[in-house]
Design an enzyme around this catalytic site. Structure first.
Site, PDB file in Angstrom:
ATOM      1  N   ASN A  10      10.580  -4.493  -0.299  1.00 45.20           N
ATOM      2  CA  ASN A  10      10.452  -5.389   0.859  1.00 45.20           C
ATOM      3  C   ASN A  10      10.601  -6.804   0.322  1.00 45.20           C
ATOM      4  O   ASN A  10       9.705  -7.310  -0.354  1.00 45.20           O
ATOM      5  CB  ASN A  10       9.072  -5.193   1.507  1.00 45.20           C
ATOM      6  N   LYS A  12      10.674  -9.491   1.977  1.00 41.92           N
ATOM      7  CA  LYS A  12       9.966 -10.477   2.814  1.00 41.92           C
ATOM      8  C   LYS A  12      10.910 -11.668   3.083  1.00 41.92           C
ATOM      9  O   LYS A  12      12.099 -11.458   3.253  1.00 41.92           O
ATOM     10  CB  LYS A  12       8.668 -10.919   2.135  1.00 41.92           C
ATOM     11  N   HIS A  96       4.137  -4.003   9.079  1.00 42.18           N
ATOM     12  CA  HIS A  96       3.743  -4.566   7.782  1.00 42.18           C
ATOM     13  C   HIS A  96       2.515  -5.457   7.966  1.00 42.18           C
ATOM     14  O   HIS A  96       2.368  -6.123   8.991  1.00 42.18           O
ATOM     15  CB  HIS A  96       4.908  -5.357   7.176  1.00 42.18           C
ATOM     16  N   GLU A 168      -0.703   0.690   2.730  1.00 43.53           N
ATOM     17  CA  GLU A 168      -0.768  -0.559   1.982  1.00 43.53           C
ATOM     18  C   GLU A 168      -2.096  -1.253   2.265  1.00 43.53           C
ATOM     19  O   GLU A 168      -2.238  -1.945   3.288  1.00 43.53           O
ATOM     20  CB  GLU A 168       0.379  -1.478   2.395  1.00 43.53           C
TER      21      GLU A 168
HETATM   22  C1  PEP Z   1       4.566  -5.372   0.445  1.00 45.30           C
HETATM   23  O1  PEP Z   1       4.987  -6.444   0.802  1.00 45.30           O
HETATM   24  O2  PEP Z   1       4.731  -4.385   1.195  1.00 45.30           O
HETATM   25  C2  PEP Z   1       3.894  -5.267  -0.842  1.00 45.30           C
HETATM   26  C3  PEP Z   1       3.323  -4.127  -1.163  1.00 45.30           C
HETATM   27  O3  PEP Z   1       3.895  -6.375  -1.652  1.00 45.30           O
HETATM   28  P1  PEP Z   1       3.473  -6.459  -3.220  1.00 45.30           P
HETATM   29  O4  PEP Z   1       4.157  -5.301  -3.907  1.00 45.30           O
HETATM   30  O5  PEP Z   1       3.980  -7.777  -3.677  1.00 45.30           O
HETATM   31  O6  PEP Z   1       1.994  -6.332  -3.275  1.00 45.30           O
END
Ligand code: PEP
Length: 251
Positions: A10, A12, A96, A168
């Site tokens: 991702n 972002k 998300h 997550e």
């Molecule tokens: C995410 O944005 O879904 C994520 C898990 O970020 P990170 O791996 O940077 O913690």
């Protein structure tokens, strides 16, 4: 035979078209010969056409970071399923934690986005996860059930075949603070158990997300009910993301 894995990035609000092209060209040799890993990148909307152009001959999937439930109309800043499919997107993220907690998306909005994608055969990576205060209050299971439960009125067994769940924990995203093995195991089991209660369909693959890196992924990918990772920071750099793909292929 190894279980099938998913390593999805991702990006972002990072990597415009030029940088996206650079990173994807570095990933190309790595994604050429995968045996049991599906690799995907959720790119910013402006980078999707370039990413799709560069991956036409590749197994790497390209997806959006969100999608709207209506096909068109007065929804400034949104993108519809049809628009994503018109340019050839393979999947979208929904729910998300940054959409939930920075932009105030509710479980109901996220359910509408998710069902809209699935109904039109767009793969959806549906993200769930608890805040630190919810974990500390012993509410993790309840939060996961509420977030998944919002889909249930419209989620048929057929639709769920095209869905991936990403667990997550919000406190582990972008913080460098990865969840412990016990926490991941418990949350993934909670999802599997809840799914068995509410659906006749097989539980979708469940990815872990939250500060996944080449240093911790070998342990995470081997945990029960973990089918891969949704990766933020470590997906931005081809070298790190390639290492995660290699770890998935070895596991
Ligand atoms: C995410 O944005 O879904 C994520 C898990 O970020 P990170 O791996 O940077 O913690």
């Amino acid at each position: 035979m190894s279980k099938h894995h998913y390593v999805y990035g991702n990006w972002k609000m990072n990597h415009g078209p030029a940088k996206a092209a650079e990173v994807l060209s570095e990933l190309e040799p790595v994604t050429e010969k995968l045996s049991h890993t599906t690799v995907g990148i959720a790119a910013p909307a402006v980078s999707l056409p370039k990413a799709l152009e560069l991956t036409t001959a590749s197994a790497l999937k390209v997806g959006s970071q969100n999608v709207h439930w209506e096909e068109s109309g007065a929804f400034t800043g949104e993108i519809s399923v049809g628009m994503l499919q018109e340019i050839g997107c393979d999947f979208t993220l929904t729910g998300h934690s940054e959409r939930r907690h920075i932009f105030g998306e509710t479980d109901q909005m996220i359910a509408k986005r998710t069902i809209a994608g699935l109904s039109k055969n767009l793969e959806v990576v549906f993200c769930v996860g608890e805040l630190l205060e919810e974990r500390e209050a012993g509410k993790t299971t309840e939060v996961l059930q509420t977030q998944i439960g919002a889909l249930l009125p419209e989620l048929t067994a057929e639709l769920s075949k095209n869905m991936i769940i990403a667990y997550e924990p919000v406190w582990a995203i972008g913080t460098g603070k990865v969840a412990g093995a016990e926490e991941i195991l418990q949350a993934h089991k909670d999802i599997v158990d809840y799914w068995a209660e509410v659906s006749d369909a097989p539980c979708p693959p469940i990815l872990y997300g939250g500060s996944v890196s080449p240093d911790n992924f070998a342990e995470i990918i081997r945990l029960d009910n973990v089918s891969g990772a949704l990766v933020g920071g470590a997906s931005l750099v081809a070298e790190k993301f390639s290492k995660l793909i290699a770890i998935s292929e070895e596991a």
